[in-house]
Design a protein around this motif. Structure first.
Motif, PDB file in Angstrom:
ATOM      1  N   ALA A   1      34.222  40.203  56.319  1.00 23.93           N
ATOM      2  CA  ALA A   1      32.781  40.032  56.089  1.00 23.93           C
ATOM      3  C   ALA A   1      32.302  40.953  54.970  1.00 23.93           C
ATOM      4  O   ALA A   1      31.482  40.550  54.123  1.00 23.93           O
ATOM      5  CB  ALA A   1      32.012  40.316  57.382  1.00 23.93           C
ATOM      6  N   HIS A   2      32.818  42.151  54.923  1.00 19.05           N
ATOM      7  CA  HIS A   2      32.428  43.085  53.864  1.00 19.05           C
ATOM      8  C   HIS A   2      32.935  42.614  52.505  1.00 19.05           C
ATOM      9  O   HIS A   2      32.233  42.750  51.491  1.00 19.05           O
ATOM     10  CB  HIS A   2      32.989  44.480  54.172  1.00 19.05           C
ATOM     11  N   ALA A   3      34.137  42.061  52.490  1.00 17.99           N
ATOM     12  CA  ALA A   3      34.687  41.553  51.222  1.00 17.99           C
ATOM     13  C   ALA A   3      33.806  40.443  50.662  1.00 17.99           C
ATOM     14  O   ALA A   3      33.566  40.378  49.445  1.00 17.99           O
ATOM     15  CB  ALA A   3      36.118  41.057  51.437  1.00 17.99           C
ATOM     16  N   ARG A   4      33.322  39.576  51.559  1.00 14.88           N
ATOM     17  CA  ARG A   4      32.433  38.493  51.094  1.00 14.88           C
ATOM     18  C   ARG A   4      31.115  39.055  50.572  1.00 14.88           C
ATOM     19  O   ARG A   4      30.568  38.566  49.578  1.00 14.88           O
ATOM     20  CB  ARG A   4      32.171  37.504  52.242  1.00 14.88           C
ATOM     21  N   ALA A   5      30.602  40.097  51.230  1.00 22.16           N
ATOM     22  CA  ALA A   5      29.295  40.641  50.848  1.00 22.16           C
ATOM     23  C   ALA A   5      29.366  41.508  49.597  1.00 22.16           C
ATOM     24  O   ALA A   5      28.436  41.517  48.789  1.00 22.16           O
ATOM     25  CB  ALA A   5      28.721  41.452  52.015  1.00 22.16           C
ATOM     26  N   TRP A   6      30.473  42.220  49.412  1.00 23.92           N
ATOM     27  CA  TRP A   6      30.526  43.236  48.361  1.00 23.92           C
ATOM     28  C   TRP A   6      31.467  42.910  47.206  1.00 23.92           C
ATOM     29  O   TRP A   6      31.416  43.568  46.167  1.00 23.92           O
ATOM     30  CB  TRP A   6      30.963  44.582  48.958  1.00 23.92           C
TER      31      TRP A   6
ATOM     32  N   GLY B   1      31.757  40.891  44.846  1.00 23.52           N
ATOM     33  CA  GLY B   1      31.275  40.620  43.501  1.00 23.52           C
ATOM     34  C   GLY B   1      30.663  41.822  42.804  1.00 23.52           C
ATOM     35  O   GLY B   1      30.336  41.733  41.617  1.00 23.52           O
ATOM     36  N   HIS B   2      30.515  42.927  43.536  1.00 24.39           N
ATOM     37  CA  HIS B   2      29.811  44.077  42.969  1.00 24.39           C
ATOM     38  C   HIS B   2      30.681  45.332  42.876  1.00 24.39           C
ATOM     39  O   HIS B   2      30.500  46.128  41.960  1.00 24.39           O
ATOM     40  CB  HIS B   2      28.560  44.398  43.796  1.00 24.39           C
ATOM     41  N   VAL B   3      31.583  45.511  43.825  1.00 23.35           N
ATOM     42  CA  VAL B   3      32.350  46.754  43.881  1.00 23.35           C
ATOM     43  C   VAL B   3      33.823  46.419  44.138  1.00 23.35           C
ATOM     44  O   VAL B   3      34.166  45.306  44.534  1.00 23.35           O
ATOM     45  CB  VAL B   3      31.834  47.686  44.999  1.00 23.35           C
ATOM     46  N   ARG B   4      34.686  47.404  43.925  1.00 22.46           N
ATOM     47  CA  ARG B   4      36.082  47.253  44.319  1.00 22.46           C
ATOM     48  C   ARG B   4      36.183  47.598  45.799  1.00 22.46           C
ATOM     49  O   ARG B   4      35.828  48.698  46.221  1.00 22.46           O
ATOM     50  CB  ARG B   4      36.973  48.173  43.483  1.00 22.46           C
ATOM     51  N   HIS B   5      36.674  46.661  46.593  1.00 26.40           N
ATOM     52  CA  HIS B   5      36.700  46.796  48.046  1.00 26.40           C
ATOM     53  C   HIS B   5      38.149  46.746  48.504  1.00 26.40           C
ATOM     54  O   HIS B   5      38.835  45.729  48.330  1.00 26.40           O
ATOM     55  CB  HIS B   5      35.880  45.661  48.681  1.00 26.40           C
ATOM     56  N   VAL B   6      38.654  47.848  49.081  1.00 28.30           N
ATOM     57  CA  VAL B   6      40.074  47.952  49.406  1.00 28.30           C
ATOM     58  C   VAL B   6      40.253  48.574  50.787  1.00 28.30           C
ATOM     59  O   VAL B   6      39.389  49.300  51.271  1.00 28.30           O
ATOM     60  CB  VAL B   6      40.818  48.814  48.363  1.00 28.30           C
TER      61      VAL B   6
ATOM     62  N   THR C   1      34.154  52.210  44.340  1.00 27.75           N
ATOM     63  CA  THR C   1      35.284  51.824  45.180  1.00 27.75           C
ATOM     64  C   THR C   1      34.920  52.083  46.631  1.00 27.75           C
ATOM     65  O   THR C   1      34.611  53.225  47.000  1.00 27.75           O
ATOM     66  CB  THR C   1      36.555  52.617  44.824  1.00 27.75           C
ATOM     67  N   VAL C   2      34.922  51.045  47.441  1.00 27.17           N
ATOM     68  CA  VAL C   2      34.689  51.173  48.876  1.00 27.17           C
ATOM     69  C   VAL C   2      36.038  51.081  49.576  1.00 27.17           C
ATOM     70  O   VAL C   2      36.736  50.066  49.454  1.00 27.17           O
ATOM     71  CB  VAL C   2      33.744  50.082  49.402  1.00 27.17           C
TER      72      VAL C   2
END
Length: 326
Positions: free
Chosen positions: A48-53, A55-60, A36-37
Motif C-alpha cells: 500500500a505504501h509503494a502505491r501511495a509513495w 511516484g514521489h520517493v524511493r521506497h525500499v 528514501t523511505v
C-alpha cells in the motif's frame, strides 16, 4: 531550490490511519530534497505504501540484517543507499520545511552531526507532558530530537543496532571517532504528537534510556524516595515543585524557545518528574528481567558508554595496523 542532500525516513507501521497525511508530506518533501523511505512494515502495508509513495520517493525494504532495533536497521539501510554525502535522518512524525532543511544542511559545512530541536505541533495535553522532558533536557544541555543532519563518512561502520537509545548511541559513536556534534537548540522542527495511547506506552521505555546516563538515572531513582520522605512537609515539597518548574522555564526560554513552546509546558515538569521517578524503578525491574520488550525481543543495552566506544575504536585501529604490517 532543491537541497543537495538525502532525506532518510525509516518506518515500520502496523496501521495506515495516518497514510494520507504522510503521503501529502512526502509529496511536498520530494520537491525539496531526494527522499528514501526504508519501510519495514508487513507486506500488505508495504505494498500500500509503494502505491501511495512510489511516484514521489524511493521506497525500499530494510537491507541490513541483524540487530534487534528495527529503526537502526532502517537508518543503516538508508545510509547505504543514500545518493548524497549529507543526509537528513527523520522519524515518520517529523515535519521539516524547506527552511529547516536548508539550515540543517548549512550547519553540516563544518560539523559531522547536527541536532535541531523538535517541537510538537499541535500540542495537546499529553504532548505538553512530554514537552516537559524536552524542557528539562534543554535546561541541562540539549534534547535528543527525532531528526538529525549527518555526514555519512562520520559513520563508516554504522552504530550498534542492539541499542535501545539509538540517538544517544549514534551521537556517541560519532564523538568516539572524533566527529563534531553540534546542537542547534534554536532550530525548531515541527513534530506531530503521538496518540495518547502511544504516549502512555512510551513512559517506561523512555525511562529505560537513562540507563545510558548513570548520574541521571540515580537522580531519577531518588525522586520517589525523596517525595515519600518529605510527604508531610508540604512547604518543602512546594518549594521543590517550584524549583523544577523554574528549571523547565529555563529550558523553555533558552535559545528562543519561548516563542514556540506553550507557556503551560513548564507547569507539567513536576508531573513529568513524578512519572519519571515511578517509571525509572519499573525500568530497573525490566533490566533485571533482561531488558525492554521490543518487537518480539528484549533490548538490554540502552547505549554504549563513550569510553567503551573509544577503546573499541582504538583496538580496531591497532588490529588494522597489525594486519597491514604482517
Amino acid at each position: 531550490m532543491r537541497v543537495d542532500a538525502e532525506y532518510v525516513l525509516p518506518l515500520r507501521w502496523h496501521d495506515d490511519r495516518d497514510l494520507d497525511e504522510l503521503t501529502a508530506y512526502l509529496r511536498d518533501l520530494s520537491r525539496w530534497i531526494d527522499v528514501t523511505v526504508v519501510d519495514g512494515s508487513a507486506p500488505a502495508f508495504f505494498r500500500a505504501h509503494a502505491r501511495a509513495w512510489g511516484g514521489h520517493v524511493r521506497h525500499v525494504p530494510p537491507a541490513v540484517e541483524g540487530g534487534a532495533n528495527g529503526k537502526v536497521r532502517g537508518v543503516l539501510s538508508g545510509l547505504a543507499l543514500a545518493r548524497h554525502e549529507i543526509v537528513v535522518l527523520a522519524d515518520d512524525d517529523v515535519r521539516h520545511t524547506p527552511d529547516s532543511l536548508t539550515a540543517l544542511v548549512t550547519e553540516l559545512q563544518d560539523a559531522d552531526l547536527v541536532k535541531p530541536q523538535n517541537v510538537f505541533v499541535p500540542c495537546p495535553w499529553h504532548a505538553r507532558w512530554d514537552t516537559a522532558r524536552s524542557l528539562v533536557n534543554r535546561a541541562l544541555g540539549a534534547d535528543y530530537p527525532g531528526t538529525y543532519g549527518l555526514r555519512r563518512p562520520a559513520l563508516p561502520r554504522g552504530y550498534d543496532p542492539d541499542a535501545l537509545f539509538e540517538n544517544c548511541e549514534m551521537e556517541r559513536t560519532i564523538r568516539a571517532a572524533g566527529g563534531r556534534v553540534r546542537a542547534r537548540r534554536d532550530l525548531f522542527v515541527p513534530r506531530r504528537p503521538p496518540s495518547a495511547r502511544r504516549f502512555w506506552s512510551q513512559r517506561v521505555r523512555q525511562a529505560y534510556d537513562s540507563h545510558a546516563q548513570p548520574a541521571r538515572l540515580i537522580a531519577e531513582l531518588a525522586i520517589i524516595p525523596v517525595v515519600w520522605r518529605l510527604r508531610r512537609r508540604r512547604g518543602i515539597l512546594a518549594f521543590l515543585a517550584l524549583a523544577v518548574i523554574g528549571l523547565g522555564e529555563l529550558g523553555r526560554r533558552r535559545a528562543g524557545g519561548g516563542a514556540v513552546y506553550p507557556r503551560s509546558a513548564s507547569l507539567w515538569v513536576p508531573v513529568w518528574a513524578i512519572e519519571r521517578g515511578l517509571c525509572s524503578w519499573a525500568a530497573v525491574g525490566l533490566r533485571l528481567r533482561g531488558g525492554v520488550p521490543y518487537a518480539g525481543a528484549r533490548l538490554r543495552l540502552a547505549a554504549t558508554p563513550l569510553r567503551t566506544l573509544r577503546l573499541r575504536m582504538t583496538d580496531d585501529a591497532v588490529r588494522s595496523r597489525g594486519g597491514r604490517n604482517s
